[in-house]
Design an enzyme around this catalytic site. Structure first.
Site, PDB file in Angstrom:
ATOM      1  N   LYS A  68       0.853  -1.179   0.000  1.00  0.00           N
ATOM      2  CA  LYS A  68       0.000   0.000   0.000  1.00  0.00           C
ATOM      3  C   LYS A  68       0.894   1.236   0.000  1.00  0.00           C
ATOM      4  O   LYS A  68       1.695   1.437   0.916  1.00  0.00           O
ATOM      5  CB  LYS A  68      -0.901  -0.003   1.234  1.00  0.00           C
ATOM      6  CG  LYS A  68      -1.759   1.252   1.346  1.00  0.00           C
ATOM      7  CD  LYS A  68      -2.756   1.149   2.478  1.00  0.00           C
ATOM      8  CE  LYS A  68      -3.559   2.430   2.602  1.00  0.00           C
ATOM      9  NZ  LYS A  68      -4.570   2.353   3.652  1.00  0.00           N
TER      10      LYS A  68
ATOM     11  N   LYS B 125      -2.160  -1.471  -3.827  1.00  0.00           N
ATOM     12  CA  LYS B 125      -3.013  -0.292  -3.768  1.00  0.00           C
ATOM     13  C   LYS B 125      -2.166   0.971  -3.865  1.00  0.00           C
ATOM     14  O   LYS B 125      -1.182   1.069  -3.140  1.00  0.00           O
ATOM     15  CB  LYS B 125      -3.752  -0.312  -2.430  1.00  0.00           C
ATOM     16  CG  LYS B 125      -4.685   0.847  -2.223  1.00  0.00           C
ATOM     17  CD  LYS B 125      -5.267   0.780  -0.850  1.00  0.00           C
ATOM     18  CE  LYS B 125      -6.018   2.084  -0.617  1.00  0.00           C
ATOM     19  NZ  LYS B 125      -6.318   2.303   0.735  1.00  0.00           N
TER      20      LYS B 125
HETATM   21  C1  PBG Z   1      -7.519   3.289   5.500  1.00  0.00           C
HETATM   22  C2  PBG Z   1      -7.764   3.234   4.052  1.00  0.00           C
HETATM   23  C3  PBG Z   1      -7.568   4.229   3.063  1.00  0.00           C
HETATM   24  C4  PBG Z   1      -8.058   3.710   1.871  1.00  0.00           C
HETATM   25  C5  PBG Z   1      -8.500   2.419   2.142  1.00  0.00           C
HETATM   26  N1  PBG Z   1      -8.298   2.147   3.487  1.00  0.00           N
HETATM   27  C6  PBG Z   1      -7.072   5.623   3.161  1.00  0.00           C
HETATM   28  C7  PBG Z   1      -5.697   5.922   3.520  1.00  0.00           C
HETATM   29  O1  PBG Z   1      -4.840   5.058   3.693  1.00  0.00           O
HETATM   30  O2  PBG Z   1      -5.459   7.109   3.676  1.00  0.00           O
HETATM   31  C8  PBG Z   1      -8.113   4.417   0.550  1.00  0.00           C
HETATM   32  C9  PBG Z   1      -9.153   3.942  -0.404  1.00  0.00           C
HETATM   33  C10 PBG Z   1      -9.439   4.837  -1.548  1.00  0.00           C
HETATM   34  O3  PBG Z   1      -8.789   5.876  -1.765  1.00  0.00           O
HETATM   35  O4  PBG Z   1     -10.382   4.515  -2.286  1.00  0.00           O
HETATM   36  N2  PBG Z   1      -6.210   3.319   5.913  1.00  0.00           N
END
Ligand code: PBG
Length: 323
Positions: A194, A247
């Site tokens: 991520k 992601k």
């Molecule tokens: C929580 C989380 C996030 C997303 C999914 N789970 C936000 C982040 O890490 O700031 C992002 C999902 C999206 O942008 O569609 N940590």
């Protein structure tokens, strides 16, 4: 060589093109993200994500029915709690918003696969994904809370828990607590690679989870790194992840491909909020054909190696595929 070789021969008609097509999308591989809020009859539009809503549990149940009837097997839930604090207490409260939503949705739709996002950022007063000690995000004290959150989701009936915090060692800690509490068959889908991405902007409006200070770069990955993703994925699999996620998706197709080629667990990709919003915005301006671009993007994510795609387009794409 030409004129013996004419690749255009196989592109003559749609039937022929379809016969030799290498990648096919199906709603079976989609996961639809949903945002749940307290209350009844609440359906708040999210301004930066057209056609997406924050919904109270009763509305979420209706949406989940719609999703399932389209042939989409799974949803992932994000909760916006009434109360936020330093310790993210609402994240692991058995009567918390996600826990309540999971129960209601599984009651109404036992066969729908319910995934929960396991993270603290929606529940902390400061909006970070971990506990703060001396002004820093403290890894090890966060793990216990994440594991408590995952177990509370499992107890409510979640089929899959999806840790998205990027703390080190969280998959192992969650697996252990799930097993100790009798949830050895609950699946872990880890947000393994991520990245610290600006494409999460609209989501933070939707989930009200923007960090109050600083950014997430001390825990989420540097977008410039490719090999590091393989290391993160390897560690999560060793710790017990059943499915690994990359992601965002679109700007990270090389990572999806690397992960697919190097590991044998299913690979998920998150077509994140910013990837959705930019297509929606361009379509609203009449600059892009929304349906065509949506299908092209989803096909590309699958072609790169994603077995599963988390996408806000899931319902729209499923409708198109089913028609
Ligand atoms: C929580 C989380 C996030 C997303 C999914 N789970 C936000 C982040 O890490 O700031 C992002 C999902 C999206 O942008 O569609 N940590």
């Amino acid at each position: 060589m030409f004129p013996v070789h004419r690749p255009r021969r196989l592109r003559k008609t749609e039937i022929l093109r379809k016969m030799v097509r290498e990648t096919t999308l199906t709603p079976q591989n989609f996961i639809y993200p949903m945002f749940v809020v307290p209350g009844r009859g609440v359906k708040n539009p999210i301004s930066s994500m057209p056609d997406c809503f924050q919904e109270s549990v009763d509305e979420a149940v209706k949406t989940a029915k719609d999703v399932f009837s389209l042939g989409i097997p799974a949803i992932i839930l994000f909760g916006i709690p009434e109360h936020k604090d330093e310790k993210a207490s609402s994240a692991y409260d058995e009567n918390g918003i996600v826990q309540t939503a999971v129960k209601a949705i599984k009651d109404a739709l036992p066969d729908l696969i319910v995934i929960t996002d396991v993270c603290l950022c929606e529940y902390t007063s400061h909006g970070h994904c971990g506990i703060i000690k001396n002004g820093k995000i403290d890894n090890d004290s966060t793990l216990e809370l994440l594991a408590l959150e995952a177990v509370s989701h499992a107890r409510a009936g979640a089929d899959i828990v999806a840790p998205s915090d990027m703390m080190d060692g969280r998959v192992g800690r969650i697996r252990k607590m799930l097993d100790d509490e009798g949830f050895s068959d609950v699946v872990i889908l880890s947000y393994a690679a991520k990245y610290a991405s600006a494409f999460y902007g609209p989501f933070r409006e939707a989930a009200q989870s923007a960090p109050a200070f600083g950014d997430r770069r001390s825990y989420q990955m540097d977008p410039a790194n490719r090999r590091e993703a393989l290391r993160e994925v390897a560690l999560d699999i060793e710790e017990g992840a059943d499915i690994v996620m990359v992601k965002p998706a679109l700007a990270y197709l090389d990572i999806i491909s690397d992960v697919k080629n190097n590991f044998s667990v299913p690979v998920a990709a998150y077509n994140v909020s910013g990837e959705y919003s930019m297509i929606k915005a361009a379509a609203q301006l009449g600059w892009l054909n929304e349906e065509a671009v949506m299908m092209e993007v989803l096909t590309a994510i699958k072609r790169a190696g994603a077995d599963l795609i988390l996408t806000y387009f899931a319902k729209k794409a499923a409708k198109l595929l089913n028609s």
